[in-house]
Scaffold this motif. Structure first.
Motif, PDB file in Angstrom:
ATOM      1  N   ILE B  41       0.869  -1.171   0.000  1.00 37.80           N
ATOM      2  CA  ILE B  41       0.000   0.000   0.000  1.00 37.80           C
ATOM      3  C   ILE B  41       0.906   1.221   0.000  1.00 37.80           C
ATOM      4  O   ILE B  41       1.817   1.304   0.817  1.00 37.80           O
ATOM      5  CB  ILE B  41      -0.893   0.019   1.263  1.00 37.80           C
ATOM      6  CG1 ILE B  41      -1.758  -1.244   1.319  1.00 37.80           C
ATOM      7  CG2 ILE B  41      -1.746   1.264   1.287  1.00 37.80           C
ATOM      8  CD1 ILE B  41      -2.624  -1.332   2.574  1.00 37.80           C
ATOM      9  N   PRO B  42       0.708   2.170  -0.949  1.00 30.26           N
ATOM     10  CA  PRO B  42       1.590   3.348  -0.942  1.00 30.26           C
ATOM     11  C   PRO B  42       1.452   4.118   0.366  1.00 30.26           C
ATOM     12  O   PRO B  42       0.402   4.063   1.019  1.00 30.26           O
ATOM     13  CB  PRO B  42       1.068   4.190  -2.121  1.00 30.26           C
ATOM     14  CG  PRO B  42       0.208   3.282  -2.937  1.00 30.26           C
ATOM     15  CD  PRO B  42      -0.311   2.223  -1.995  1.00 30.26           C
ATOM     16  N   THR B  43       2.495   4.813   0.744  1.00 35.73           N
ATOM     17  CA  THR B  43       2.456   5.648   1.940  1.00 35.73           C
ATOM     18  C   THR B  43       1.266   6.609   1.866  1.00 35.73           C
ATOM     19  O   THR B  43       1.116   7.321   0.885  1.00 35.73           O
ATOM     20  CB  THR B  43       3.770   6.452   2.052  1.00 35.73           C
ATOM     21  OG1 THR B  43       4.839   5.527   2.245  1.00 35.73           O
ATOM     22  CG2 THR B  43       3.729   7.412   3.222  1.00 35.73           C
ATOM     23  N   GLY B  44       0.425   6.580   2.888  1.00 32.63           N
ATOM     24  CA  GLY B  44      -0.759   7.447   2.885  1.00 32.63           C
ATOM     25  C   GLY B  44      -1.947   6.819   2.166  1.00 32.63           C
ATOM     26  O   GLY B  44      -3.017   7.408   2.103  1.00 32.63           O
ATOM     27  N   GLY B  45      -1.746   5.618   1.615  1.00 34.15           N
ATOM     28  CA  GLY B  45      -2.844   4.919   0.939  1.00 34.15           C
ATOM     29  C   GLY B  45      -2.849   5.128  -0.568  1.00 34.15           C
ATOM     30  O   GLY B  45      -2.236   6.042  -1.093  1.00 34.15           O
ATOM     31  N   TYR B  46      -3.538   4.235  -1.268  1.00 36.35           N
ATOM     32  CA  TYR B  46      -3.716   4.400  -2.714  1.00 36.35           C
ATOM     33  C   TYR B  46      -4.470   5.694  -2.973  1.00 36.35           C
ATOM     34  O   TYR B  46      -5.362   6.059  -2.204  1.00 36.35           O
ATOM     35  CB  TYR B  46      -4.543   3.237  -3.275  1.00 36.35           C
ATOM     36  CG  TYR B  46      -3.840   1.904  -3.277  1.00 36.35           C
ATOM     37  CD1 TYR B  46      -2.955   1.574  -4.303  1.00 36.35           C
ATOM     38  CD2 TYR B  46      -4.079   0.958  -2.289  1.00 36.35           C
ATOM     39  CE1 TYR B  46      -2.313   0.342  -4.313  1.00 36.35           C
ATOM     40  CE2 TYR B  46      -3.444  -0.278  -2.292  1.00 36.35           C
ATOM     41  CZ  TYR B  46      -2.554  -0.582  -3.308  1.00 36.35           C
ATOM     42  OH  TYR B  46      -1.928  -1.793  -3.314  1.00 36.35           O
ATOM     43  N   GLN B  47      -4.137   6.384  -4.034  1.00 39.00           N
ATOM     44  CA  GLN B  47      -4.859   7.593  -4.423  1.00 39.00           C
ATOM     45  C   GLN B  47      -5.617   7.352  -5.724  1.00 39.00           C
ATOM     46  O   GLN B  47      -5.010   7.020  -6.738  1.00 39.00           O
ATOM     47  CB  GLN B  47      -3.890   8.752  -4.608  1.00 39.00           C
ATOM     48  CG  GLN B  47      -3.226   9.207  -3.312  1.00 39.00           C
ATOM     49  CD  GLN B  47      -2.410  10.471  -3.493  1.00 39.00           C
ATOM     50  OE1 GLN B  47      -2.752  11.359  -4.260  1.00 39.00           O
ATOM     51  NE2 GLN B  47      -1.301  10.536  -2.780  1.00 39.00           N
ATOM     52  N   PHE B  48      -6.922   7.536  -5.699  1.00 39.03           N
ATOM     53  CA  PHE B  48      -7.730   7.388  -6.897  1.00 39.03           C
ATOM     54  C   PHE B  48      -8.619   8.609  -7.077  1.00 39.03           C
ATOM     55  O   PHE B  48      -8.912   9.319  -6.096  1.00 39.03           O
ATOM     56  CB  PHE B  48      -8.595   6.126  -6.796  1.00 39.03           C
ATOM     57  CG  PHE B  48      -7.815   4.861  -6.668  1.00 39.03           C
ATOM     58  CD1 PHE B  48      -7.002   4.411  -7.705  1.00 39.03           C
ATOM     59  CD2 PHE B  48      -7.860   4.098  -5.500  1.00 39.03           C
ATOM     60  CE1 PHE B  48      -6.262   3.241  -7.577  1.00 39.03           C
ATOM     61  CE2 PHE B  48      -7.119   2.932  -5.369  1.00 39.03           C
ATOM     62  CZ  PHE B  48      -6.322   2.505  -6.411  1.00 39.03           C
ATOM     63  N   PRO B  49      -9.097   8.864  -8.303  1.00 37.34           N
ATOM     64  CA  PRO B  49     -10.019   9.990  -8.521  1.00 37.34           C
ATOM     65  C   PRO B  49     -11.342   9.726  -7.794  1.00 37.34           C
ATOM     66  O   PRO B  49     -11.795   8.583  -7.716  1.00 37.34           O
ATOM     67  CB  PRO B  49     -10.234   9.983 -10.042  1.00 37.34           C
ATOM     68  CG  PRO B  49      -9.055   9.246 -10.608  1.00 37.34           C
ATOM     69  CD  PRO B  49      -8.715   8.219  -9.571  1.00 37.34           C
ATOM     70  N   LEU B  50     -11.945  10.789  -7.287  1.00 41.83           N
ATOM     71  CA  LEU B  50     -13.196  10.659  -6.539  1.00 41.83           C
ATOM     72  C   LEU B  50     -14.280   9.989  -7.391  1.00 41.83           C
ATOM     73  O   LEU B  50     -15.067   9.176  -6.892  1.00 41.83           O
ATOM     74  CB  LEU B  50     -13.669  12.040  -6.071  1.00 41.83           C
ATOM     75  CG  LEU B  50     -14.991  12.042  -5.292  1.00 41.83           C
ATOM     76  CD1 LEU B  50     -14.869  11.211  -4.019  1.00 41.83           C
ATOM     77  CD2 LEU B  50     -15.414  13.453  -4.948  1.00 41.83           C
ATOM     78  N   ASP B  51     -14.294  10.305  -8.685  1.00 44.98           N
ATOM     79  CA  ASP B  51     -15.360   9.782  -9.543  1.00 44.98           C
ATOM     80  C   ASP B  51     -15.214   8.282  -9.817  1.00 44.98           C
ATOM     81  O   ASP B  51     -16.067   7.681 -10.472  1.00 44.98           O
ATOM     82  CB  ASP B  51     -15.390  10.542 -10.881  1.00 44.98           C
ATOM     83  CG  ASP B  51     -15.930  11.947 -10.694  1.00 44.98           C
ATOM     84  OD1 ASP B  51     -16.572  12.201  -9.655  1.00 44.98           O
ATOM     85  OD2 ASP B  51     -15.695  12.795 -11.567  1.00 44.98           O
ATOM     86  N   ASN B  52     -14.129   7.676  -9.346  1.00 41.30           N
ATOM     87  CA  ASN B  52     -13.974   6.226  -9.486  1.00 41.30           C
ATOM     88  C   ASN B  52     -14.528   5.479  -8.278  1.00 41.30           C
ATOM     89  O   ASN B  52     -14.611   4.260  -8.273  1.00 41.30           O
ATOM     90  CB  ASN B  52     -12.485   5.857  -9.654  1.00 41.30           C
ATOM     91  CG  ASN B  52     -12.038   5.887 -11.110  1.00 41.30           C
ATOM     92  OD1 ASN B  52     -11.270   6.772 -11.506  1.00 41.30           O
ATOM     93  ND2 ASN B  52     -12.547   4.958 -11.920  1.00 41.30           N
TER      94      ASN B  52
END
Lengths: 179, 179, 179, 179, 179
Positions: B41-52
């Motif tokens: 898991i990347p540091t700070g968590g996975y980052q995805f677009p809100l619309d996903n």
């Protein structure tokens, strides 16, 4: 045959076969455009020659330029936004340092200890890359560069007095990290 | 040829060959359904677009939805249960942050220091993923999605005031982690 | 084609090619019988369904049963001896936990911080595996099991009051680790 | 096909293909003779049966015997010199431990925390291997051994009282590490 | 077939196939010339025989000689500049150490704990390589060496009194690290 290990934009570990050594940078550009990175940021940040800064191909390290709503050019790398800072040359009795351009961001609570650098006061930051000294390496430049009509991004060369140190700036931008 | 490294549901390290780059996400879905994960898991968590967020395909990261006996939708990832939290937009003089959805859990004593995030008081939590800003990426969605008759899981969009902070909730759910 | 990475009984790092995904567990059993392991023990220990406990195939994780001179069944994994402990179900206002069987050992001075779990008092222990809840997975069982005449090792199901906590027992067994 | 990962005498990471599993130890001997190692020393040191100690093939782990100018037999592993120590059996009410032979050295300031073991007083040491209990495994022995005319190195079996603890000895030898 | 893992000058992780074991050092020289390295610097630095120091082939570890504007010969390795220091033999009652040549630099704030070595006072340094004792290994030398007309770089053999300790020198040079 060569094999290059990437961390994809989804955090997966993927190795890609590369036919010959001279095709390696092409493969790094191709997947770097998707935000894939290979290896970790070296301690203290990537080191490149200063003369590579104006048209450096950020896809080589899985990064890309992004212009913030306020019109500031930032470098996005793995979801973090790095700000461009110019460091003037230092020529004192104690230290002799050529001018440099540094891309850094404020440290976050989840950053491991060994990437944090101290600044004035309590402020800590993380460096993505530093361009200083050295001899321009053509292979680091955006391919085709100016030839394809896009004017080279020529920031003012670092010659002015050392800009306001990071400590004096709010860590605001880091919190607005776009995806 | 590509090769993707997984950690299986049994904790084994297994690499799977993938014919071409465009088949990579299919392979991640296929093995992710078994709980296999690739990378950390990347540091700070996975980052995805809100619309996903509404129809995100959790198998891409080896996770799955699970409804607790109390009827709460949780995300199970490597034996940990993550709870959905909505973060409203922040627009103060000091900070400007778009609305977000975050999946996080209370920290456990065996979690390494660099994944723990501080909240109000003594409470520490670990983030799996944060959906914020960005532009929807179709390839992150459940394939076929709504077309196959399953209504998209549309949680209420984060617009209401920032919900009770994690600190105010007991870490109870994390202790009930199903297998 | 798949490739599984092992740490051999001699500590060497060896990758074994596996023709197809459905042969993976066979390969893990074959080399696990030699004490080879793949990957690290997950934080907090392996998690398996409780119903897999009686005939769990320990070769899947490179472990094996061993009966001590005192007649106690222990699990040997990478030279450490883990003891079986039954944890009764908890059903209080604060916590709801199904019954479980846990294999753990006392921590040693060379165990890294993140595998140590605190118990009552100063005692720290390390968990190899916890069997709790979930749904039995046939593929985790000893192949052929009872069919081959060996009676399934059916320890009493955890229903009695939570047994004496580890803190009350001397770490003696761990010091007798057989090879 | 198998693949074994080595760290060469130059510190490089090199993987060697091995045709079949039964040729693995031969390959380890062949490259171990050059000082190549595979994997890290297990926490607490390698564990081998006591009966393998007299003619253990140190090339299996990339080590070799070396006689110091003072006539002491030492084991050299990755540039460190380990000294042979005999530990007598312990049979008290609190602990039951069979006799053992241990190869260890004094800790250096650059040794990571998790390999350091405490002794009496402030002295810390690092264990390469411990030979204790177990059943002799022929495949760990020098191939051909005595047959080739070289007398088996038969140190006196550990039966005498536990020798002077490491704390009482100067760390001198470790500083003389030959290449 | 062998496979060697490199970290490229761009920090990427790349594996290169090598036909046979006897071609391995050639491949290390070929890519080391580009600043590619394989593996990490061993704890305490690389150890080589003293007699290899005058014509050691630094490309074997991805390093190169660089003459500073002040005329000092430095070794550049991954963007750090290491200075040559001669250590005279020690022959006291407490310690017996042959003469050595050491390449080291002052520690930086981003250096991890386990590579820092203490000197007199507060000064900490990092060692790249130490040449001491041992027997010259021809394969570590610059190929063709003196035969090609280039005089062997014969620094004065370490016989003089131990030079000024690092603590007495400013860390200035490390800050001038060329690219």
């Amino acid at each position: 045959m060569l094999h290059i290990e990437f961390t994809t934009d989804l955090g997966a570990r993927v190795t890609v076969d590369v036919e010959t050594a001279d095709k390696l940078l092409d493969v790094q550009r191709q997947y770097g455009r998707l935000g894939w990175t290979s290896g970790d940021i070296p301690t203290g940040g990537y080191q490149f020659p200063l003369d590579n800064e104006p048209d450096f191909d950020w896809t080589l390290i899985g990064a890309r330029k992004w212009t913030s709503p306020e019109g500031e050019d930032l470098i996005i790398h793995k979801g973090h936004a790095y700000r461009r800072r110019e460091l003037e040359a230092v020529d004192s009795r104690k230290m002799k340092l050529p001018a440099a351009v540094k891309y850094s961001r404020g440290a976050k609570s989840t950053d491991p200890e060994h990437v944090r650098e101290k600044s004035d006061g309590e402020f800590e930051y993380v460096t993505l890359a530093i361009f200083r000294g050295g001899k321009r390496q053509e292979r680091y430049a955006v391919p085709g560069g100016r030839a394809q009509g896009q004017p080279a991004p020529q920031g003012p060369r670092p010659a002015a007095p050392r800009p306001t140190p990071p400590a004096a700036r709010p860590a605001r931008t880091e919190e607005e990290t776009p995806f």
